[in-house]
Design an enzyme around this catalytic site. Structure first.
Site, PDB file in Angstrom:
ATOM      1  N   SER A 473       0.820  -1.205   0.000  1.00  0.00           N
ATOM      2  CA  SER A 473       0.000   0.000   0.000  1.00  0.00           C
ATOM      3  C   SER A 473       0.853   1.254   0.000  1.00  0.00           C
ATOM      4  O   SER A 473       1.787   1.384   0.797  1.00  0.00           O
ATOM      5  CB  SER A 473      -0.936   0.019   1.212  1.00  0.00           C
ATOM      6  OG  SER A 473      -1.727   1.186   1.201  1.00  0.00           O
ATOM      7  N   ASP A 474       0.524   2.161  -0.908  1.00  0.00           N
ATOM      8  CA  ASP A 474       1.128   3.486  -0.863  1.00  0.00           C
ATOM      9  C   ASP A 474       0.632   4.194   0.398  1.00  0.00           C
ATOM     10  O   ASP A 474      -0.519   4.026   0.799  1.00  0.00           O
ATOM     11  CB  ASP A 474       0.709   4.267  -2.110  1.00  0.00           C
ATOM     12  CG  ASP A 474       1.162   5.708  -2.070  1.00  0.00           C
ATOM     13  OD1 ASP A 474       2.367   5.945  -1.945  1.00  0.00           O
ATOM     14  OD2 ASP A 474       0.291   6.599  -2.158  1.00  0.00           O
ATOM     15  N   LYS A 475       1.499   4.962   1.041  1.00  0.00           N
ATOM     16  CA  LYS A 475       1.104   5.631   2.287  1.00  0.00           C
ATOM     17  C   LYS A 475       0.290   6.891   2.022  1.00  0.00           C
ATOM     18  O   LYS A 475      -0.829   7.039   2.498  1.00  0.00           O
ATOM     19  CB  LYS A 475       2.339   6.001   3.116  1.00  0.00           C
ATOM     20  CG  LYS A 475       1.996   6.738   4.420  1.00  0.00           C
ATOM     21  CD  LYS A 475       3.216   7.237   5.139  1.00  0.00           C
ATOM     22  CE  LYS A 475       3.762   8.502   4.524  1.00  0.00           C
ATOM     23  NZ  LYS A 475       2.940   9.706   4.755  1.00  0.00           N
ATOM     24  N   THR A 476       0.864   7.796   1.237  1.00  0.00           N
ATOM     25  CA  THR A 476       0.283   9.126   1.082  1.00  0.00           C
ATOM     26  C   THR A 476      -1.031   9.056   0.316  1.00  0.00           C
ATOM     27  O   THR A 476      -1.069   8.627  -0.829  1.00  0.00           O
ATOM     28  CB  THR A 476       1.272  10.052   0.351  1.00  0.00           C
ATOM     29  OG1 THR A 476       2.518  10.023   1.035  1.00  0.00           O
ATOM     30  CG2 THR A 476       0.739  11.464   0.309  1.00  0.00           C
ATOM     31  N   THR A 797      -2.045  -0.950  -3.709  1.00  0.00           N
ATOM     32  CA  THR A 797      -2.983   0.155  -3.603  1.00  0.00           C
ATOM     33  C   THR A 797      -2.218   1.466  -3.753  1.00  0.00           C
ATOM     34  O   THR A 797      -1.084   1.593  -3.304  1.00  0.00           O
ATOM     35  CB  THR A 797      -3.720   0.161  -2.250  1.00  0.00           C
ATOM     36  OG1 THR A 797      -2.801   0.541  -1.220  1.00  0.00           O
ATOM     37  CG2 THR A 797      -4.283  -1.206  -1.924  1.00  0.00           C
TER      38      THR A 797
END
Length: 1066
Positions: A473-476, A797
């Site tokens: 998963s991408d954080k931002t 994601t």
């Protein structure tokens, strides 16, 4: 070592000489391009409407036929002959472009490109598998990498443009001819008929069924051929219609907004579509604008740009015009090019101008787009399992035919008759209802997911989520909100939490020092309030303004007249303003402001820069004690502890008397403001009053931590990928509940470390990593590939442009619907409409349930087919009378493929399903446990039916009663099999559709026995009460044995789940 860059990144313009014009004319005749028949974007869209952010709309009905849905226009490539366009990622169409390659990369570069194109063509025939770009691949440098190290004067000279007058209109046509439009070419959408045909020839099971229908027609079995054809049409129609609906929903999410931009040409300010920009154009922009192309900044005033969609970094980047320093490791990284503004990024504060250095695929955005185009789509685990099943069924079908023919030859029967029987049995054994159940089950899953705010673009993607073992998963913007939020306000010996997840005290209950900290944060602020109540500007300023509304406090700038300011800089590490409060603001929210007419000085910045200028600290307006060494140490310790938790600390102070003014440019405010000179900024106040600090971060989205916990409990590894620094990333990971120890840095891997690893080393390392920091799009693709090499089914994601290549490479790509860029949405398989990461949890549940429902259906259908084949094969082998006639076999076939079997596909979601570990990518759909269940169910039917068959068979001739008892026994046992092949966690009454269809089938069977019309058609006769009682007793016994089998399977699943969880925790 000084790096030598190419002298000129562009070839001479097409208009520089007659020779060039001649070459262009010859090239045009020899190589017809795809651009010649396509007018510019302005032909299809309305001109500038006069408003600064006006959005053009399609002006012709066929606009959408030429351009794809995207915030950046992308032209569809016309079908037909012709080489790629100048901006194509695969080749060059003109001699000028070939010459560019030779100049930029030398003859070896041209040879490598030629070989690459040839391999690309051959790969279509030889079925090469495209691999991700190696980590150490040597790419040709983009214009932004080259010009980031050149001065403004050098850049303007090489592009032959003046910053005040811009390009001349006469040169635009030649530049467009040479560089192409500022857009990306994508494939023309496939016609509906082609899409429909693809659903046939890309599905081996459908091809097998079509083959069966053809054989049935040849053999004269038109009934079988008709039923198979109808089944195939139902499958294709349901799947095609559902995927078309998903595509329409996706189009509704995307908005066709080809951005206008402000530029200078012929010395005049113009507003044109961004697609018409060419290298050399001078573009101007201010707060709220999106950058239309890659720009080398010429001027920058207090300029900060949000690059999160491109680099993944949360904080806006401060920009200036100074060239980047060269290093021995090549050009500066994308995130470190402070003099470059990238296409698609957002201006958060300030204003500036820049010269266009890259358009279309020459931009950093375009590089990512090209990477995404090169990634091939992957088939989901269910599709691979179905393909494997189709192959196995084909082998079994030929095996049945061979066995029947051999038996016939040994018994000296006609081989042609036996071949006919074998083909009929083989066709009957193929479960033509399987595609229907699979498609309908997946379609129902898509509908259920759409109600949960998730759009699934492809049917099989729903089940694919159920097979996921790793979620990257991408954080931002995905795990976090992508907005800075004040979480804590600190004054000496006091702290107040301000996030919305905890109770916030009302304004009259907070101390004067906390109130003062809020007020000063609002005064020392350049954020602009929009009409809808939101703020735009630097993320820090927006956070400091937003927190005021959390405490119910108004904007203090309304009663404050700013007279001077010192802008923030990375050298000073603070910003300060001075001004006077109006008489009406003598009391602000209960905080008295002494000397209403006296000029007050306010400062915010880093804790070190602010605290060293303070000699007092604020308790109240009446009390400002001296700041001794002990208090200073306490403040620094608190700030360091807060920063260690990943929060950004903004210190606040104030004093009296102004900053001595010097002439300077005015800000966006209408009030003239003076700026401190370079010398005066060094003589800044050293007797300020320290108020406190506000700590902020990009907070996690609501519900994400709970969802991650449940996903990890289900055996799914959740991994966070971000462009942020290591400490910040680890802090967020701990907050979210990722498996990261309190002081465990081994669970974090940086992009720099990835660059130093081989693919094998990275594959071995990622198993124990939960956080990846300082990553680029190339790193994300390498991470996904490493997990896939370990045999994991990977879901990715993300929402940014930088996530798109990894989204497409992953087995399942999941994009955000609201904050996601159009490129990310188009690369993804699933779109979360409300940007809620927690929606992934029910999606995984849905996917797992769908897979188990399909297994339940397969168990019932194959056990019925095996039982029917066994009965007929045994009667043929032993020379007995056929226990079932043609019409009775047809009815059993309807049961096998009809409503009872279809009902197994709609079992409700089993709450225990999330405790089961993810299935492996190469795990067959018919597992060993499922095979035992099929054999058990078939054995129940065969043994019970053979018992009745032998019991009823009093002589060599089969009477109607005997055949009716055999037929009815088979149907009753088959209905018991349908009931008992439901989900292991599904109660007998939970699937109401299954109960209804089985009950109706039971009543229909009685109708076939006792209604005279049906008796003549199906050659049955009425059975006595004793006969029916005997049959019901056998069915009841079978039900009890099935129940024992279900209990045993539940215990096996529980043991497997416990073992998997124990291994996961270990």
């Amino acid at each position: 070592m000084k790096r030598v860059y190419p002298e000129n990144p562009y070839p001479p313009t097409a208009t520089t000489s007659a020779a060039a014009l001649s070459r262009q004319a010859v090239s045009s005749r020899a190589y017809p391009t795809n651009r010649s028949s396509s007018p510019p974007a302005s032909t299809y869209f309305t001109p500038y409407d006069g408003t600064h952010h006006g959005e053009p709309q399609p002006s012709t009905p066929d606009a959408n036929a030429h351009f794809a849905y995207s915030t950046t226009l992308r032209r569809h490539r016309p079908d037909g002959p012709g080489l790629p366009t100048p901006n194509s990622a695969t080749g060059f169409s003109k001699f000028e472009e070939l010459r560019t390659v030779v100049e930029m990369e030398g003859p070896s570069g041209l040879w490598q490109r030629t070989v690459g194109i040839a391999k690309g063509w051959f790969s279509k025939d030889e079925d090469y598998e495209k691999l991700a770009t190696p980590l150490n691949a040597d790419h040709r440098e983009t214009p932004s990498a080259i010009f980031a190290h050149r001065t403004v004067e050098d850049t303007l000279a090489r592009l032959r443009v003046s910053p005040s007058s811009g390009l001349s209109s006469a040169s635009i046509a030649g530049l467009l001819e040479r560089h192409g439009y500022n857009e990306f070419s994508v494939s023309t959408p496939e016609p509906l008929l082609i899409k429909f045909a693809k659903t046939i020839y890309e599905n081996p099971l459908i091809i097998l069924l079509c083959g069966s229908a053809t054989v049935s027609v040849i053999m004269g079995n038109l009934d079988d051929a008709m039923s198979i054809t109808i089944a195939v049409l139902i499958v294709l129609t349901v799947g095609f219609v559902q995927e078309q609906r998903s595509e329409k929903s996706l189009e509704a999410l995307n908005k066709l907004v080809p951005h206008h931009c402000h530029l200078i040409r012929d010395g005049q300010q113009l507003h044109v579509l961004a697609n018409e920009l060419v290298p050399g154009d001078i573009v101007t922009f201010t707060t709220g604008d999106r950058i239309p192309a890659d720009l080398r900044l010429v001027t920058a005033s207090d300029l900060e740009i949000d690059e999160s969609s491109l680099t993944g970094e949360t904080n806006a980047r401060r920009k200036d015009t100074e060239p980047c320093q060269t290093t021995g490791y090549g050009p500066a990284a994308v995130a470190e090019r402070t003099c470059i503004a990238y296409m698609g990024t957002l201006v958060r504060s300030g204003r500036g101008s820049g010269v266009v250095i890259g358009t279309g695929t020459q931009t950093e955005f375009g590089v990512i787009f090209s990477m995404m185009q090169e990634v091939e789509e992957k088939r989901t685990p269910l599709q691979l399992s179905m393909d494997e099943l189709a192959k196995k069924l084909s082998i079994i079908s030929f095996g049945v035919i061979g066995v029947i023919v051999i038996i016939g030859v040994l018994q000296q029967r006609s081989w042609l008759d036996m071949f006919t029987i074998g083909v009929s049995l083989a066709v009957a054994a193929i479960p033509e209802g399987l595609p229907i159940v699979t498609t309908v089950t997946l379609a129902l899953g898509v509908v259920r997911m759409s109600k949960r705010k998730a759009i699934v673009k492809k049917l099989h993607s729903v089940e694919g989520l159920g097979s996921v073992s790793v979620i990257c998963s991408d954080k931002t913007g995905t795990l976090t909100r992508n907005e800075q939020t004040v979480m804590e306000i600190y004054a000496v010996d006091e702290a107040v939490r301000s996030d919305t997840s905890s109770p916030v005290p009302p304004p009259h209950h907070i101390s004067p020092a906390i109130r003062k900290a809020l007020i000063v944060g609002g005064l020392c602020n350049d954020a602009i309030r929009k009409e809808d109540g939101t703020h735009v500007g630097h993320s820090t300023d927006v956070a400091l303004q937003t927190v005021l509304s959390v405490f119910g406090m108004p904007d203090p700038r309304q009663e404050f007249t700013r007279r001077s300011e010192v802008p923030f800089s990375s050298d000073r590490k603070y910003m300060s303003v001075s001004g006077v409060h109006s008489a009406a603001s003598t009391v602000m929210n209960g905080s008295a402001v002494k000397d209403g007419g006296r000029e007050v000085y306010y400062m915010k910045g880093s804790i070190d820069a602010v605290l060293e200028r303070c000699r007092f600290y604020h308790v109240s307006d009446e009390s400002t004690p001296a700041l001794d060494a002990n208090t200073r140490s306490v403040i620094l310790s608190k700030a360091q502890t807060t920063a260690a938790r990943g929060l950004r600390v903004i210190a606040i102070a104030y004093g009296f008397s102004p900053v001595e003014p010097s002439s300077g440019p005015s800000t966006r405010s209408s009030t003239p403001i003076q700026f401190a000179s370079e010398k005066e900024k060094d003589k800044s106040k050293s007797n300020l009053v320290f108020v406190g600090f506000q700590a902020m971060l990009d907070p996690p989205r609501k519900g994400v931590a709970d969802a991650i916990g449940l996903l990890q409990t289900a055996g799914i590894q959740v991994v966070m990928i971000t462009g942020d620094a290591e400490e910040t990333a680890l802090s967020i990971a701990r907050t979210l509940g990722l498996r990261v120890g309190a002081r465990d840095k081994a669970a974090c891997l940086t992009g720099q470390a990835i660059d130093g690893m081989s693919k094998t080393q990275l594959m071995e390392r990622v198993g124990n990593v939960s956080v990846f920091a300082r990553t680029t799009p190339k790193h994300k693709m390498a991470i996904v590939e490493a997990y896939q090499a370990r045999g994991a089914v990977v879901a990715m994601t993300g929402d940014g442009v930088n996530d798109a290549p990894a989204l497409k490479m992953a087995d399942i790509g999941v994009s955000m619907g609201l904050s996601g860029t159009d490129v990310a949405k188009e690369a993804a398989d699933v779109i979360l409409v409300d940007d809620n990461f927690s929606t992934i949890l029910p999606a995984v549940e849905e996917g797992k349930s769908i897979f188990y429902n399909i297994q339940n259906f397969l168990s019932f259908q194959l056990s019925t087919a095996v039982a029917a084949l066994s009965l007929i094969t045994m009667s043929t082998f032993f020379g007995l009378s056929n226990p079932l006639n043609a019409m009775q076999i047809l009815f059993i076939n309807i049961l096998m493929d009809g409503p009872p079997s279809q009902s197994l596909g709609v079992d409700p979601v089993d709450q225990e399903v999330m405790r089961r570990p993810p299935r492996k990518k190469d795990a067959p759909i018919i597992s060993k446990q499922l095979s035992y269940r099929i054999l058990f169910s078939a054995a129940m039917i065969v043994i019970g039916t053979m018992y009745i068959y032998l019991y009823a068979l009093s002589d060599d001739n089969m009477s109607r009663r005997e055949q009716t008892m055999t037929f009815t026994c088979f149907v009753f046992l088959d209905l018991v099999s349908a009931l008992q092949n439901r989900g292991l966690g599904c109660g007998i009454t939970q699937n109401s559709m299954l109960i209804t269809t089985v009950s109706i089938s039971f009543l229909v069977q009685l109708t076939l026995i006792y209604v005279s019309v049906m008796q003549s058609i199906f050659q049955t006769e009425a059975l006595s009460t004793g006969d029916i009682s005997r049959l019901l007793f056998i069915a009841g016994l079978s039900f009890a044995l099935h129940e024992g089998r279900r209990r045993y399977e539940r215990s096996l699943v529980a043991d497997q789940t416990y073992t998997a969880v124990t291994e996961e925790l270990a």
